[in-house]
Design an enzyme around this catalytic site. Structure first.
Site, PDB file in Angstrom:
ATOM      1  N   ARG A 126       0.859  -1.173   0.000  1.00 11.69           N
ATOM      2  CA  ARG A 126       0.000   0.000   0.000  1.00 11.69           C
ATOM      3  C   ARG A 126       0.903   1.232   0.000  1.00 11.69           C
ATOM      4  O   ARG A 126       2.035   1.181   0.475  1.00 11.69           O
ATOM      5  CB  ARG A 126      -0.903   0.005   1.231  1.00 11.69           C
ATOM      6  CG  ARG A 126      -1.789  -1.239   1.356  1.00 11.69           C
ATOM      7  CD  ARG A 126      -2.529  -1.250   2.683  1.00 11.69           C
ATOM      8  NE  ARG A 126      -3.410  -2.415   2.816  1.00 11.69           N
ATOM      9  CZ  ARG A 126      -3.050  -3.567   3.349  1.00 11.69           C
ATOM     10  NH1 ARG A 126      -1.815  -3.727   3.820  1.00 11.69           N
ATOM     11  NH2 ARG A 126      -3.905  -4.572   3.440  1.00 11.69           N
ATOM     12  N   LYS A 151      -1.256  -2.284   7.577  1.00  8.42           N
ATOM     13  CA  LYS A 151      -2.669  -2.097   7.905  1.00  8.42           C
ATOM     14  C   LYS A 151      -3.075  -3.087   8.999  1.00  8.42           C
ATOM     15  O   LYS A 151      -2.756  -4.277   8.923  1.00  8.42           O
ATOM     16  CB  LYS A 151      -3.525  -2.306   6.661  1.00  8.42           C
ATOM     17  CG  LYS A 151      -4.986  -1.964   6.873  1.00  8.42           C
ATOM     18  CD  LYS A 151      -5.765  -2.045   5.579  1.00  8.42           C
ATOM     19  CE  LYS A 151      -7.214  -1.661   5.774  1.00  8.42           C
ATOM     20  NZ  LYS A 151      -7.990  -1.739   4.517  1.00  8.42           N
ATOM     21  N   HIS A 221      -2.977   2.152  -5.708  1.00 10.26           N
ATOM     22  CA  HIS A 221      -3.541   0.849  -5.339  1.00 10.26           C
ATOM     23  C   HIS A 221      -3.764  -0.033  -6.568  1.00 10.26           C
ATOM     24  O   HIS A 221      -3.843  -1.255  -6.440  1.00 10.26           O
ATOM     25  CB  HIS A 221      -4.862   1.045  -4.579  1.00 10.26           C
ATOM     26  CG  HIS A 221      -5.049   0.090  -3.452  1.00 10.26           C
ATOM     27  ND1 HIS A 221      -4.367   0.178  -2.258  1.00 10.26           N
ATOM     28  CD2 HIS A 221      -5.844  -1.003  -3.334  1.00 10.26           C
ATOM     29  CE1 HIS A 221      -4.734  -0.801  -1.466  1.00 10.26           C
ATOM     30  NE2 HIS A 221      -5.633  -1.543  -2.094  1.00 10.26           N
ATOM     31  N   ARG A 224      -1.021  -2.427  -6.822  1.00 12.02           N
ATOM     32  CA  ARG A 224      -1.175  -3.524  -5.854  1.00 12.02           C
ATOM     33  C   ARG A 224      -2.098  -4.594  -6.423  1.00 12.02           C
ATOM     34  O   ARG A 224      -1.818  -5.792  -6.321  1.00 12.02           O
ATOM     35  CB  ARG A 224      -1.730  -2.957  -4.540  1.00 12.02           C
ATOM     36  CG  ARG A 224      -2.045  -3.992  -3.457  1.00 12.02           C
ATOM     37  CD  ARG A 224      -2.456  -3.250  -2.188  1.00 12.02           C
ATOM     38  NE  ARG A 224      -3.112  -4.101  -1.208  1.00 12.02           N
ATOM     39  CZ  ARG A 224      -2.482  -4.816  -0.293  1.00 12.02           C
ATOM     40  NH1 ARG A 224      -1.160  -4.815  -0.251  1.00 12.02           N
ATOM     41  NH2 ARG A 224      -3.155  -5.545   0.583  1.00 12.02           N
ATOM     42  N   HIS A 247      -3.551  -9.631   3.774  1.00 12.20           N
ATOM     43  CA  HIS A 247      -4.995  -9.752   4.005  1.00 12.20           C
ATOM     44  C   HIS A 247      -5.246 -10.613   5.235  1.00 12.20           C
ATOM     45  O   HIS A 247      -4.629 -11.680   5.391  1.00 12.20           O
ATOM     46  CB  HIS A 247      -5.675 -10.400   2.797  1.00 12.20           C
ATOM     47  CG  HIS A 247      -5.811  -9.472   1.633  1.00 12.20           C
ATOM     48  ND1 HIS A 247      -6.150  -9.906   0.360  1.00 12.20           N
ATOM     49  CD2 HIS A 247      -5.675  -8.121   1.538  1.00 12.20           C
ATOM     50  CE1 HIS A 247      -6.198  -8.865  -0.454  1.00 12.20           C
ATOM     51  NE2 HIS A 247      -5.920  -7.785   0.227  1.00 12.20           N
ATOM     52  N   TYR A 256      -9.365 -11.666  -6.754  1.00  8.59           N
ATOM     53  CA  TYR A 256      -8.441 -11.717  -7.890  1.00  8.59           C
ATOM     54  C   TYR A 256      -8.721 -12.910  -8.799  1.00  8.59           C
ATOM     55  O   TYR A 256      -8.224 -12.946  -9.922  1.00  8.59           O
ATOM     56  CB  TYR A 256      -6.995 -11.709  -7.384  1.00  8.59           C
ATOM     57  CG  TYR A 256      -6.688 -10.433  -6.635  1.00  8.59           C
ATOM     58  CD1 TYR A 256      -6.638  -9.219  -7.318  1.00  8.59           C
ATOM     59  CD2 TYR A 256      -6.508 -10.428  -5.256  1.00  8.59           C
ATOM     60  CE1 TYR A 256      -6.405  -8.032  -6.632  1.00  8.59           C
ATOM     61  CE2 TYR A 256      -6.267  -9.248  -4.574  1.00  8.59           C
ATOM     62  CZ  TYR A 256      -6.213  -8.053  -5.264  1.00  8.59           C
ATOM     63  OH  TYR A 256      -5.994  -6.881  -4.598  1.00  8.59           O
TER      64      TYR A 256
END
Length: 278
Positions: A126, A151, A221, A224, A247, A256
């Site tokens: 990120r 994150k 992003h 990413r 994640h 994805y």
């Protein structure tokens, strides 16, 4: 409110966003926020949707900030029925082909911007994570980059490709003042002891996209998403991609599958099985 957020160890970006929301809410009504109630929150929510044209996800984030203020800071009740959260919109992210990613990176000016875009695509970081990378985070012995406090305040390791390592070394040689902490220090004299801002990375990406004349909406992003999708198309498994992206839930990574050409083309359309007359 600031004390409440800090005592719960909220991320700096979340703290800034929540405080800014309550300030905006107060300015909208020209009144101290502790004197406002559910009727004002509904009116503010309508303002965000109808006049400011905010997305449902952004409005939900604003409501979360107000909910924290009323329930944690003011210790008041919060009725979900009176102030319902908007239904979130689910959009598939924009994906660039590898040729388009190359065009984007080649169009970046100056060399620092090229390095930033290469790093985003090579690691899947990120932009806030990239901005706060330290010199000590680059481990050329193990060929990984350590991400500290990503994150959700989670640490992880990401790939360090040989091509990116070469680019980072060129970036290091270009720096007049060798930083002791930040890999990408701010270029402003008054803030030389601070890292580059995520907004600077955003602008670097947008300017490169304009020069490359790409007809898609592109932001940091996007790279990413490209990192994850291209890995999946190259044969990487979802669990590995989940770990690399940081994640928490595998469900976040399964998006994805909808974007990978390899998976889209693996199943034939039932139309192809029909024997139609010429």
């Amino acid at each position: 409110m600031l004390e409440e957020l800090q005592s719960r160890n909220y991320a700096e970006t979340t703290i800034e966003c929540y405080l800014r929301t309550v300030e905006d809410f107060s300015r909208h009504f020209h009144c101290s926020p502790d004197r406002l109630g559910p009727r004002h929150i509904r009116e503010y929510q309508a303002e965000l949707f109808q006049k400011r044209k905010f997305s449902p996800n952004t409005v939900a984030q604003r409501l979360a900030a107000l909910r924290f203020f009323y329930t944690k800071t003011l210790k008041k009740a919060w009725g979900i029925e009176e102030t319902p959260y908007p239904k979130k919109a689910v959009h598939l992210p924009t994906i660039l082909s590898q040729e388009e990613v190359a065009r984007l990176i080649d169009a970046a000016r100056p060399p620092l911007h090229r390095t930033l875009l290469m790093a985003l695509y090579a690691t899947g970081l990120r932009r806030a994570e990239l901005a706060r990378l330290k010199v000590s985070d680059v481990d050329s012995q193990r060929m990984v980059i350590h991400v500290q406090g990503g994150k959700g305040r989670r640490d992880r390791d990401v790939l360090l490709s040989p091509k990116l390592l070469d680019e980072l070394r060129r970036h290091w040689r270009r720096l007049r003042r060798k930083p002791s902490i930040w890999l990408f220090p701010s270029r402003h004299g008054h803030a030389s002891g601070r890292p580059i801002t995520p907004k600077a990375i955003y602008h670097a990406c947008k300017r490169a996209a304009q020069r490359a004349a790409l007809q898609k909406v592109i932001h940091p992003h996007t790279l990413r998403h490209c990192f994850a999708t291209h890995l999946l198309e190259a044969g990487a498994d979802l669990r590995t991609i989940q770990i690399l992206l940081g994640h928490r839930d595998l469900k976040e990574t399964t998006i994805y599958l909808h974007l990978s050409q390899r998976h889209l083309h693996a199943t034939a359309s039932p139309l192809d099985a029909l024997k139609l007359k010429a």
